[in-house]
Enzyme design. Sequence first.
Site, PDB file in Angstrom:
ATOM      1  N   ARG A 155     -23.194 -19.255  14.716  1.00 38.60           N
ATOM      2  CA  ARG A 155     -23.024 -19.125  13.160  1.00 38.60           C
ATOM      3  C   ARG A 155     -24.009 -19.531  12.165  1.00 38.60           C
ATOM      4  O   ARG A 155     -23.874 -19.435  10.945  1.00 38.60           O
ATOM      5  CB  ARG A 155     -21.459 -19.142  12.853  1.00 38.60           C
ATOM      6  CG  ARG A 155     -20.512 -17.797  12.927  1.00 38.60           C
ATOM      7  CD  ARG A 155     -19.152 -18.218  12.205  1.00 38.60           C
ATOM      8  NE  ARG A 155     -18.554 -17.047  11.771  1.00 38.60           N
ATOM      9  CZ  ARG A 155     -17.741 -16.344  12.543  1.00 38.60           C
ATOM     10  NH1 ARG A 155     -17.677 -16.481  13.629  1.00 38.60           N
ATOM     11  NH2 ARG A 155     -16.935 -15.234  11.813  1.00 38.60           N
ATOM     12  N   LYS A 194     -17.904  -6.928  15.493  1.00 40.37           N
ATOM     13  CA  LYS A 194     -18.343  -7.534  16.860  1.00 40.37           C
ATOM     14  C   LYS A 194     -17.621  -7.747  17.804  1.00 40.37           C
ATOM     15  O   LYS A 194     -17.629  -7.461  19.063  1.00 40.37           O
ATOM     16  CB  LYS A 194     -18.820  -8.806  16.260  1.00 40.37           C
ATOM     17  CG  LYS A 194     -19.872  -9.008  15.239  1.00 40.37           C
ATOM     18  CD  LYS A 194     -20.281 -10.427  14.760  1.00 40.37           C
ATOM     19  CE  LYS A 194     -18.845 -11.354  14.243  1.00 40.37           C
ATOM     20  NZ  LYS A 194     -18.686 -10.673  13.034  1.00 40.37           N
ATOM     21  N   ARG A 254      -7.567  -4.324   9.314  1.00 42.15           N
ATOM     22  CA  ARG A 254      -7.474  -4.778  10.547  1.00 42.15           C
ATOM     23  C   ARG A 254      -6.184  -5.591  10.802  1.00 42.15           C
ATOM     24  O   ARG A 254      -5.399  -6.344  10.184  1.00 42.15           O
ATOM     25  CB  ARG A 254      -8.538  -6.084  10.625  1.00 42.15           C
ATOM     26  CG  ARG A 254      -8.476  -6.775  11.940  1.00 42.15           C
ATOM     27  CD  ARG A 254      -9.924  -7.585  12.357  1.00 42.15           C
ATOM     28  NE  ARG A 254     -10.091  -8.669  11.491  1.00 42.15           N
ATOM     29  CZ  ARG A 254     -11.241  -9.581  11.607  1.00 42.15           C
ATOM     30  NH1 ARG A 254     -12.201  -8.996  12.645  1.00 42.15           N
ATOM     31  NH2 ARG A 254     -11.425 -10.354  10.807  1.00 42.15           N
ATOM     32  N   ARG A 287     -15.836 -15.439   2.918  1.00 40.86           N
ATOM     33  CA  ARG A 287     -16.346 -15.303   4.222  1.00 40.86           C
ATOM     34  C   ARG A 287     -17.710 -14.704   4.110  1.00 40.86           C
ATOM     35  O   ARG A 287     -18.733 -15.018   4.771  1.00 40.86           O
ATOM     36  CB  ARG A 287     -15.513 -14.692   5.228  1.00 40.86           C
ATOM     37  CG  ARG A 287     -13.863 -15.709   5.476  1.00 40.86           C
ATOM     38  CD  ARG A 287     -13.030 -14.939   6.222  1.00 40.86           C
ATOM     39  NE  ARG A 287     -13.487 -14.343   7.682  1.00 40.86           N
ATOM     40  CZ  ARG A 287     -12.619 -13.654   8.016  1.00 40.86           C
ATOM     41  NH1 ARG A 287     -11.716 -12.914   7.526  1.00 40.86           N
ATOM     42  NH2 ARG A 287     -13.220 -13.203   9.243  1.00 40.86           N
ATOM     43  N   ARG A 303      -4.444 -11.059   9.832  1.00 44.68           N
ATOM     44  CA  ARG A 303      -4.712 -12.437   9.743  1.00 44.68           C
ATOM     45  C   ARG A 303      -4.631 -13.108   8.400  1.00 44.68           C
ATOM     46  O   ARG A 303      -5.195 -12.623   7.405  1.00 44.68           O
ATOM     47  CB  ARG A 303      -6.147 -12.802  10.307  1.00 44.68           C
ATOM     48  CG  ARG A 303      -6.057 -12.768  11.873  1.00 44.68           C
ATOM     49  CD  ARG A 303      -7.411 -12.605  12.394  1.00 44.68           C
ATOM     50  NE  ARG A 303      -8.662 -13.300  11.661  1.00 44.68           N
ATOM     51  CZ  ARG A 303      -9.873 -13.053  12.116  1.00 44.68           C
ATOM     52  NH1 ARG A 303     -10.122 -12.460  13.050  1.00 44.68           N
ATOM     53  NH2 ARG A 303     -10.956 -13.903  11.707  1.00 44.68           N
TER      54      ARG A 303
HETATM   55  P1  ADP Z   1     -15.590  -8.560  13.753  1.00 46.57           P
HETATM   56  O1  ADP Z   1     -15.292  -9.212  15.357  1.00 46.57           O
HETATM   57  O2  ADP Z   1     -17.097  -8.317  13.436  1.00 46.57           O
HETATM   58  O3  ADP Z   1     -15.065  -9.440  12.626  1.00 46.57           O
HETATM   59  P2  ADP Z   1     -13.692  -6.527  14.422  1.00 46.57           P
HETATM   60  O4  ADP Z   1     -14.146  -6.031  15.788  1.00 46.57           O
HETATM   61  O5  ADP Z   1     -12.495  -7.171  14.506  1.00 46.57           O
HETATM   62  O6  ADP Z   1     -15.132  -7.188  13.692  1.00 46.57           O
HETATM   63  O7  ADP Z   1     -13.452  -5.034  13.551  1.00 46.57           O
HETATM   64  C1  ADP Z   1     -13.318  -5.308  12.186  1.00 46.57           C
HETATM   65  C2  ADP Z   1     -12.097  -4.383  11.653  1.00 46.57           C
HETATM   66  O8  ADP Z   1     -12.772  -2.802  11.606  1.00 46.57           O
HETATM   67  C3  ADP Z   1     -11.035  -3.927  13.032  1.00 46.57           C
HETATM   68  O9  ADP Z   1     -10.037  -3.556  12.479  1.00 46.57           O
HETATM   69  C4  ADP Z   1     -11.553  -2.880  13.715  1.00 46.57           C
HETATM   70  O10 ADP Z   1     -10.574  -2.084  14.388  1.00 46.57           O
HETATM   71  C5  ADP Z   1     -12.338  -2.060  12.784  1.00 46.57           C
HETATM   72  N1  ADP Z   1     -13.643  -1.683  13.368  1.00 46.57           N
HETATM   73  C6  ADP Z   1     -14.568  -2.131  14.349  1.00 46.57           C
HETATM   74  N2  ADP Z   1     -15.545  -1.335  14.496  1.00 46.57           N
HETATM   75  C7  ADP Z   1     -15.258   0.115  13.558  1.00 46.57           C
HETATM   76  C8  ADP Z   1     -16.033   1.266  13.365  1.00 46.57           C
HETATM   77  N3  ADP Z   1     -17.294   1.404  13.955  1.00 46.57           N
HETATM   78  N4  ADP Z   1     -15.573   2.077  12.401  1.00 46.57           N
HETATM   79  C9  ADP Z   1     -14.482   1.638  11.720  1.00 46.57           C
HETATM   80  N5  ADP Z   1     -13.649   0.495  11.994  1.00 46.57           N
HETATM   81  C10 ADP Z   1     -14.092  -0.245  12.941  1.00 46.57           C
HETATM   82  P1  ADP Z   2     -14.428 -12.558  12.241  1.00 41.37           P
HETATM   83  O1  ADP Z   2     -14.488 -11.714  13.729  1.00 41.37           O
HETATM   84  O2  ADP Z   2     -13.613 -11.720  11.523  1.00 41.37           O
HETATM   85  O3  ADP Z   2     -15.857 -12.741  11.964  1.00 41.37           O
HETATM   86  P2  ADP Z   2     -14.038 -14.891  13.802  1.00 41.37           P
HETATM   87  O4  ADP Z   2     -12.868 -14.549  14.698  1.00 41.37           O
HETATM   88  O5  ADP Z   2     -15.089 -14.817  14.497  1.00 41.37           O
HETATM   89  O6  ADP Z   2     -13.736 -14.042  12.684  1.00 41.37           O
HETATM   90  O7  ADP Z   2     -13.674 -16.424  12.968  1.00 41.37           O
HETATM   91  C1  ADP Z   2     -12.661 -16.693  12.022  1.00 41.37           C
HETATM   92  C2  ADP Z   2     -13.237 -18.035  11.424  1.00 41.37           C
HETATM   93  O8  ADP Z   2     -13.160 -18.939  12.726  1.00 41.37           O
HETATM   94  C3  ADP Z   2     -14.350 -18.306  10.799  1.00 41.37           C
HETATM   95  O9  ADP Z   2     -14.197 -17.684   9.474  1.00 41.37           O
HETATM   96  C4  ADP Z   2     -14.734 -19.581  10.936  1.00 41.37           C
HETATM   97  O10 ADP Z   2     -13.797 -20.502   9.927  1.00 41.37           O
HETATM   98  C5  ADP Z   2     -14.083 -19.953  12.356  1.00 41.37           C
HETATM   99  N1  ADP Z   2     -15.219 -19.748  13.300  1.00 41.37           N
HETATM  100  C6  ADP Z   2     -15.295 -18.969  14.156  1.00 41.37           C
HETATM  101  N2  ADP Z   2     -16.403 -18.723  15.145  1.00 41.37           N
HETATM  102  C7  ADP Z   2     -17.103 -20.266  14.404  1.00 41.37           C
HETATM  103  C8  ADP Z   2     -18.394 -20.840  14.465  1.00 41.37           C
HETATM  104  N3  ADP Z   2     -19.225 -20.279  15.546  1.00 41.37           N
HETATM  105  N4  ADP Z   2     -18.621 -21.828  13.695  1.00 41.37           N
HETATM  106  C9  ADP Z   2     -18.095 -22.131  12.644  1.00 41.37           C
HETATM  107  N5  ADP Z   2     -16.789 -21.694  12.445  1.00 41.37           N
HETATM  108  C10 ADP Z   2     -16.278 -20.571  13.209  1.00 41.37           C
END
Ligand code: ADP
Ligand code: ADP
Length: 214
Positions: free
Chosen positions: A88, A13, A127, A171, A160
């Site tokens: 979320r 995302k 990541r 999660r 992280r």
């Molecule tokens: P989210 O915001 O949904 O948690 P991220 O954008 O941070 O996800 O992506 C999670 C991990 O996967 C990061 O290390 C990112 O560089 C990698 N990643 C994102 N998109 C892809 C993809 N299409 N193929 C492989 N790795 C990806």
């Molecule tokens: P990822 O991109 O890997 O899904 P985020 O950076 O979006 O992770 O979120 C990390 C953490 O921050 C979540 O696991 C949650 O604890 C908190 N968080 C982020 N956004 C929200 C939300 N909209 N509501 C509740 N908790 C949140």
Amino acid sequence: MKIIMLGAPGAGKGTQAKMIADKYGIPHISTGDIFRTNIKEGTKLGKEAKEYMDQGRLVPDELTVKILLDRVEKEDCKNGYVLDGFPRTIPQAEVLTDALGKVGDKIDYAINVEVPDKNIISRMSGRRACLGCGSTYHLEYNPTKKEGICDSCGSETVLRDDDKAETVKKRLLVYHEQTHPLIEYYKKQSVLYEVDGTMDMQDVFQAIANILGA
Ligand code: ADP
Ligand code: ADP
Ligand code: ZN
């Protein structure tokens, strides 16, 4: 253009939201980044949020909703935004729908980036996140040019705390219970679009660009 990114933790995302924000000139708003900035700065909100985040749980809606609504009311959001990590929960989505509805507005696109759970753990362990600017990288799929240093801002990149395997499992459970129902919620509003998030990052982005139009 008001866009929501849906998908499991690690689905991509944030990666896609950044690309959308760059291409369409709208802000990328990540509640996770807002919390991490607060943790880094040692604010009261940061201290409260960290307790939940470290356990892989969601930060309570009362804390989350207010910071998001404050953020989307800022001047730079008047032409739209891409939300990453919000909503979320169904109650968060309802608050957003109501707030937009009051000014005759709505979400235009809810884009679900679909990645099966089995792919998620390896994505998360590789990541690396920049706490300076919120950029994310992957050791294998999207490495930084210089090891451990953010390409965009030069800060250090880190694994992280909540990306360790045990927390990621928690999660994912939380995602299925509390966040996955949003897919149905936005389907009912006729704004849901699905993309296959297992493709290469650029291909995922192309699929999204096709949905959003030139
Ligand atoms: P989210 O915001 O949904 O948690 P991220 O954008 O941070 O996800 O992506 C999670 C991990 O996967 C990061 O290390 C990112 O560089 C990698 N990643 C994102 N998109 C892809 C993809 N299409 N193929 C492989 N790795 C990806
Ligand atoms: P990822 O991109 O890997 O899904 P985020 O950076 O979006 O992770 O979120 C990390 C953490 O921050 C979540 O696991 C949650 O604890 C908190 N968080 C982020 N956004 C929200 C939300 N909209 N509501 C509740 N908790 C949140
Ligand atoms: Zn950076």
